[in-house]
Design an enzyme around this catalytic site. Structure first.
Site, PDB file in Angstrom:
ATOM      1  N   MET A   1      10.319  25.137  -1.756  1.00 24.79           N
ATOM      2  CA  MET A   1       9.484  24.207  -2.506  1.00 24.79           C
ATOM      3  C   MET A   1      10.325  23.236  -3.329  1.00 24.79           C
ATOM      4  SD  MET A   1       6.530  24.898  -5.376  1.00 24.79           S
ATOM      5  CE  MET A   1       5.346  25.567  -4.196  1.00 24.79           C
TER       6      MET A   1
ATOM      7  N   TYR B   1      14.258  31.906   3.033  1.00 21.23           N
ATOM      8  CA  TYR B   1      13.105  32.745   3.323  1.00 21.23           C
ATOM      9  C   TYR B   1      13.052  33.097   4.807  1.00 21.23           C
ATOM     10  CZ  TYR B   1      11.098  31.778  -1.301  1.00 21.23           C
ATOM     11  OH  TYR B   1      10.859  31.700  -2.643  1.00 21.23           O
TER      12      TYR B   1
ATOM     13  N   LYS C   1       0.840  -1.197   0.000  1.00 23.83           N
ATOM     14  CA  LYS C   1       0.000   0.000   0.000  1.00 23.83           C
ATOM     15  C   LYS C   1       0.876   1.248   0.000  1.00 23.83           C
ATOM     16  CE  LYS C   1      -0.388  -0.083   5.055  1.00 23.83           C
ATOM     17  NZ  LYS C   1      -1.298  -0.072   6.208  1.00 23.83           N
TER      18      LYS C   1
ATOM     19  N   ARG D   1      -9.509   1.256  15.245  1.00 26.31           N
ATOM     20  CA  ARG D   1      -9.450   1.954  13.966  1.00 26.31           C
ATOM     21  C   ARG D   1     -10.568   1.421  13.078  1.00 26.31           C
ATOM     22  NH1 ARG D   1      -3.817   1.807  10.763  1.00 26.31           N
ATOM     23  NH2 ARG D   1      -4.472  -0.358  10.455  1.00 26.31           N
TER      24      ARG D   1
END
Length: 834
Positions: free
Chosen positions: A776, A727, A501, A599
């Site tokens: 990014m 940044y 998965k 769950r």
């Protein structure tokens, strides 16, 4: 060299049940999936912890193999089922294989180099082959065939025309090397080093070293490094013992010590080369090595010693060493143009590596069409007709659809390749490159297999999809290794479901599933139907459990023969109604029980309602399962035992209602190791398959990380103290610094939590902290104090040398999240170590 089946029965001390006692044997076979020349093959029915080769005899016989070595207890009672077959019955099949190989080895009086050590065996073997192939016709171990099984298969390749043999030997426990020595019988010994690798089967480093030295009991000389005092001490003691037994050996040592045979005086590294000065027999000597990393330098010096021992001239040695190149000791699978997959194995071309590469090609079920681009095979020692008849047989047996052949030799024998769907021949690589854009490559698996002189790297460049320089390397050999590590802990009757998965934990879907299918796991599991559909469309036919089915996926589940997890009464009723409307019965499903994870799953009080409704449903319950919440935590073992007891209670209720047995499974990766009593009928192997040990250091598992995230440096900047990076100016240099910008950012899955000194990356073997905020598409790292860093240099984000678990610890998360966060724009490269 051929043997009759009668000869082999005598050599192996077996009982022969012969239909054709004069049948000629040329090939040894241990895998029913790798049959190339059935009439001349002898199948050894090996028995292992998970597979019994005797069960494959009917399948192998149907493919045309008529000669078998079997254990006496498994000799077919009704041999009329195999009217054309010859059987050799022995006490132990592996022992018979080793005995046959040892007898075959004794027919040759050529020099044989035997190599062992913790690391570097395969590199030294391949480099020695490159360095000596102009002087000798060489036979060598294919790939890393150095085990109790691989060594006899390697030695069996020896032929009358061979003038030198090079074999490597690897061991995992005491008592093994004596068997390998009897098969290889080296005349020249090479010990590369002794490290921590493969130490699980030994009480100490000393014990491991003494075991490895058993390979050299009959050598004339032993090449070894003196840098490790333990090695120097034990080799000297070993030589004294042999002297006392009347079998003296010469020691050829290398190192900086005064008494070393090749005394290393200095090692000076330059930008791309290393200059080594040495003394040999009181004469000055030197070697310019085209590498700068320590491992390559050590391996090159080891090869230098062997060439000196063989009496080769210094000038010839330098000329050959200067031609050495880093070996691509792996088969790489990359995404190609026009939805193709490209297998790049273009660093060598010989029959053994071709056979291995074709086996890898055969695993690629995602494409119906298979193309091989193949160059001349040089210096094979065979006649051209015999050589290319063999090549054609390999290609036809693997059902290759198209052959593109490059070279004068192979082109002269084009008639041998009739029967392959399409064949195209070129005299040289330049002719092919001129014609490249006229050839249609579309939705196919392409194997590139060429000798270095044919410049196949140019062909590879044209075929590969051009993407982002950041890549995720997937080591399929490591994944298979991990699979076998867990399989050996299982009871023989316990099946294995592999969790693929979340894009196989970020590693890729059908590529990993293909590999697992080839290695015969029993089940696959994915989270959503879309993942199962992709696997089916990629050629995966194993049963697939869908762990989180949705109502709008019911149609696809049925169409693609997927098996949903039914975890609630609401889902039960919805799928029940859907199947009845389709008039389908006995549809395979899996029932999930809630035992403490809280769950998904039927709670224990709901079991009574489930028991009432199951008999009238259109379901066939394939399995019942539950999830363990803390199987890796010793402090929670009481809770794990409680979960197991509740699960068994629910299973008993369900089995009584259904009236037929089903598969029971609750054990995950950690529980396979820590809670063997919960293995039951099947286990689910997830994160452990990818090399992550969630038990925090199991003594029974030797796992290897499968994935490595690798990027490159875009630019190097020099900044002054006080300047900021990134940044928001959140990081400032405390001193003059060197900053590298790498081609990786949060859009690639690199967490912003790792910015501003939290995370680190590996550059030239040293950790470089992340500085400034993660951007990014870019991240900045501080490479101050790391010499020689340039744009284009490789940077390891996690994987080789930097465990993903360490990166996860820095980020305050778990390895699962780091691995599954790698975005799909990052190119996946799949490879097998060869």
């Amino acid at each position: 060299m051929k043997y009759s089946i009668t000869d082999i029965a005598g050599i192996a001390e077996g009982e022969l049940y012969a239909h054709q006692p004069d049948a000629a044997i040329e090939y040894l076979l241990i895998d029913s999936r790798k049959i190339a020349f059935p009439a001349a093959s002898l199948f050894f029915a090996l028995t292992g912890p998970r597979r019994n080769g005797h069960h494959f005899i009917p399948e192998v016989y149907k493919q045309g193999v008529c000669n078998f070595v079997v254990e006496k207890n498994f000799l077919p009672a009704d041999r009329s089922l195999y009217p054309a077959a010859n059987f050799i019955a022995v006490n132990e099949v592996l022992g018979a294989l080793q005995t046959l190989a040892a007898w075959h080895r004794q027919q040759f009086a050529i020099p044989v180099i035997g190599i062992t050590g913790s690391n570097g065996k395969t590199i030294v073997k391949e480099w020695l082959n490159q360095l000596l192939e102009e002087k000798f016709r060489i036979v060598r171990s294919p790939a890393s065939y150095n085990s109790q099984l691989g060594v006899p298969l390697s030695v069996w390749q020896m032929r009358e025309q061979d003038k030198l043999a090079i074999f490597e030997a690897g061991i995992s426990e005491t008592g093994e090397m004596q068997k390998l020595q009897a098969i290889i019988r080296p005349t020249i010994g090479v010990l590369t080093n002794i490290g921590e690798a493969h130490s699980a089967g030994f009480a100490s480093k000393t014990q491991k070293l003494r075991e490895k030295l058993q390979l050299f009991t009959q050598v004339q000389t032993l090449v070894y490094p003196t840098s490790d005092p333990l090695v120097e001490q034990e080799v000297r003691l070993f030589a004294e013992e042999l002297q006392g037994k009347g079998t003296p050996i010469d020691l050829f040592s290398w190192g900086s010590e005064m008494e070393a045979t090749l005394r290393i005086v200095s090692v000076n590294k330059h930008r791309h080369t290393t200059f080594v000065s040495a003394l040999y027999r009181e004469q000055d000597g030197s070697l310019l090595i085209p590498f700068t990393d320590d491992a390559s330098i050590q391996n090159a010096i080891t090869c230098w010693c062997v060439l000196l021992y063989l009496g080769l001239e210094p000038g010839y040695i330098q000329e050959q060493v200067s031609r050495l190149s880093p070996l691509a000791m792996r088969l790489e699978l990359k995404k190609g143009i026009n939805n193709c997959s490209v297998i790049n194995d273009s660093y060598s071309a010989d029959l053994n590596s071709l056979r291995i590469a074709l086996d890898f090609l055969a695993q690629q079920q995602q494409h119906a069409k298979k193309t091989v681009i193949l160059s001349d095979i040089l210096q094979s020692g065979r006649s051209e007709t015999d050589l290319y008849e063999t090549v054609a047989g390999y290609l036809k047996q693997r059902q290759v659809n198209r052959l593109i052949a490059i070279g004068h030799q192979i082109s002269r024998h084009r008639s041998l390749f009739e029967g392959i769907g399409q064949t195209i021949f070129y005299d040289g690589a330049d002719d092919f490159l001129k014609d490249f854009y006229r050839i249609d490559f579309d939705d196919e698996a392409i194997l590139l297999k060429g000798a270095r002189v044919f410049r196949f790297e140019q062909i590879s460049h044209l075929l590969e999809e051009k993407i982002h320089q950041t890549v995720l390397e997937i080591n399929q050999s490591a994944l298979v290794h991990n699979l076998k590590q867990y399989q050996r802990l299982l009871k023989r009757e316990t099946r294995l479901m592999a969790m693929v998965k979340a894009f196989s934990y970020g590693s890729g879907s059908y590529e990993i599933a293909n590999l697992l299918q080839f290695h015969q796991v029993d089940y696959l599991a994915v989270a959503y139907a879309d993942e199962g559909i992709e696997l089916r469309e990629g050629g995966i036919n194993l049963p697939i459990m869908i762990m989180n089915p949705e109502e709008d996926s019911f149609e696809a589940i049925v169409h693609y023969k997927l098996e949903p997890d039914i975890y609630s009464l609401q889902l039960f009723q919805a799928f029940d109604l859907f199947l009845k409307q389709k008039r389908l019965v006995d549809f395979p499903v899996h029932i999930e029980i809630e035992t403490g994870m809280n769950r998904l799953g039927f709670a224990l009080p709901e079991i009574a309602t489930l028991v009432e409704q199951l008999p009238g449903s259109p379901f066939y319950v394939k399995s019942v399962f539950s999830h363990l919440a803390a199987s890796e935590d010793p402090e929670q073992d009481w809770f794990t035992r409680q979960q197991g007891a509740q699960f068994m209670q629910a299973c008993n209720q369900l089995e009584g209602a259904l009236g037929y047995p089903f598969i029971r499974h609750i054990a995950n990766s950690a529980a396979i190791d820590r809670h063997p009593g919960l293995q039951l009928d099947m286990v689910r192997l997830g994160i452990g398959l990818y090399g992550i040990d969630s038990t925090a250091g199991s003594r029974r598992l030797d796992l290897r990380e499968v994935s490595s995230l690798i990027t490159t440096i875009a630019q190097v900047k020099y900044i002054a103290a006080g300047e900021s990076v990134g940044y928001g100016r959140r990081w400032r240099a405390h001193h003059d610094s060197v900053i590298a910008t790498v081609r990786l950012g949060y859009a690639d899955g690199y967490s912003r939590r790792l910015g501003n000194g939290v995370g680190k990356m590996l550059v030239r073997g040293q950790l470089a902290p992340v500085v400034g905020s993660v951007c990014m598409d870019m991240t900045m790292i501080d490479i101050t104090g790391i010499p020689g860093v340039e744009p284009g240099d490789e940077v390891i984000v996690f994987g080789r040398g930097l465990p993903v678990s360490e990166v996860a610890r820095w980020a305050g998360t778990i390895p699962y999240e780091i691995m599954t966060s790698v975005s799909q724009r990052v190119k996946r490269i799949y490879y097998e170590e060869s």
